[in-house]
Design a protein around this motif. Sequence first.
Motif, short mmCIF file in Angstrom:
data_model
loop_
_atom_site.label_atom_id
_atom_site.label_comp_id
_atom_site.label_asym_id
_atom_site.label_seq_id
_atom_site.Cartn_x
_atom_site.Cartn_y
_atom_site.Cartn_z
N ARG A 152 9.54 -1.06 -14.34
CA ARG A 152 8.90 0.17 -15.20
C ARG A 152 7.59 0.48 -14.80
O ARG A 152 6.64 -0.50 -14.45
N ILE A 206 2.05 3.17 -17.82
CA ILE A 206 2.28 4.32 -18.49
C ILE A 206 1.24 5.36 -18.27
O ILE A 206 1.64 6.53 -18.75
N TRP A 219 11.54 5.44 -26.35
CA TRP A 219 12.48 4.39 -26.72
C TRP A 219 12.76 3.60 -25.34
O TRP A 219 12.69 2.37 -25.44
N TYR A 273 11.38 3.62 -22.65
CA TYR A 273 10.31 2.92 -21.73
C TYR A 273 10.02 1.62 -22.49
O TYR A 273 9.71 0.43 -21.95
N ARG A 274 10.02 1.48 -23.62
CA ARG A 274 9.71 0.39 -24.56
C ARG A 274 10.54 -0.53 -24.63
O ARG A 274 10.42 -1.90 -24.45
N SER A 275 12.00 -0.46 -24.92
CA SER A 275 12.67 -1.21 -25.21
C SER A 275 14.00 -1.61 -24.02
O SER A 275 14.63 -2.52 -23.97
N PRO A 329 13.16 -1.18 -20.40
CA PRO A 329 12.14 -0.78 -19.35
C PRO A 329 13.15 -0.98 -17.67
O PRO A 329 12.67 -0.06 -16.93
#
Length: 321
Positions: A61, A64, A146, A148-150, A152
């Motif tokens: 990932r 950010i 979503w 990116y967070r859940s 990756p």
Amino acid sequence: MGEPTEIQRGDTRRADTAHGGGSEATEATPARLPEGATRAAQSRTAALRGRIRDQRRSPARPRIWFELALIGISYWLYSLVRNAVPEQEAIAQKHARWIWDLEKDLGIAVERSINHAVDGVGWLITGMNYYYATLHFIITIGVLVWLYRSHPGRYVAARTVLFVTTGIALVGFYFFPLAPPRLMTDGGFIDTVQSHHTWGSFASGPAAHVSNLYAAMPSMHIGWSMWCGLTIFFLARRTWVRVLGLMYPAATLVVIISTANHFWMDAVGGEICLAVGFLAARWLYHEWVYRLPQVPAREQAEEPVTVPEQWSEPAVSSARR
């Protein structure tokens, strides 16, 4: 008689080697250095290839801040290129007539009937105008966040699909300018944004002078909405959410036809671009996007491993003994 001679020669060679004066010892030392250096270079190359292979099979990932900057710059370039395409009205109108005639021959030229029918329902067409202007961006950004967070481990590959799809679309905008149905000369379509005084399209009303009016083929509303729908369908856990994911591109198709922003064939072009995007990601990451691990291998390795306290007691007691 020959045996003592061989023994003497062997003793002489051993003596020369022991004193460091033999030619074999002198020549052997420089020969090992290049061989060792070659082995080191080969090991470094193998390690680099291994890291690249692992990264492709389980992409990490990104940071950010890097991702926000990349998306912002990419969308700025997309808008710049899309709106800088020469607006060739004559060729765009010619392409529109060609598409319309082709659909008539295929028996699927129903866009005008749908456009006129939905335009008679004021609240419905007004909602579709706002749908066309907003959800295209809101849903896509929401799905990216979503992922990116859940998910990756799948984010980079899924984002690559979106980037490749959009890049191909830019080529289509440049080499195949196409007037949308609402701008087609003598097409009989209704520009629903103009007729209902909404801001449902950047290519109608006051915003028309800053947008390319003839970037209709392929339809990125369909390409992006189908990307969102498939991502939600394959990765969401709740059944009703997965159903909504599939309904989103279907609703988008109804909207782009009802508002006369696209032909059926524009939607087909968007799907083809998306298919190429998925194939490109499959080639790059050696796996289909949604079958990649949910969490990158690197992040899994960084998670602390806890064991019961009693497991470590024997090792401590044995060390004290």
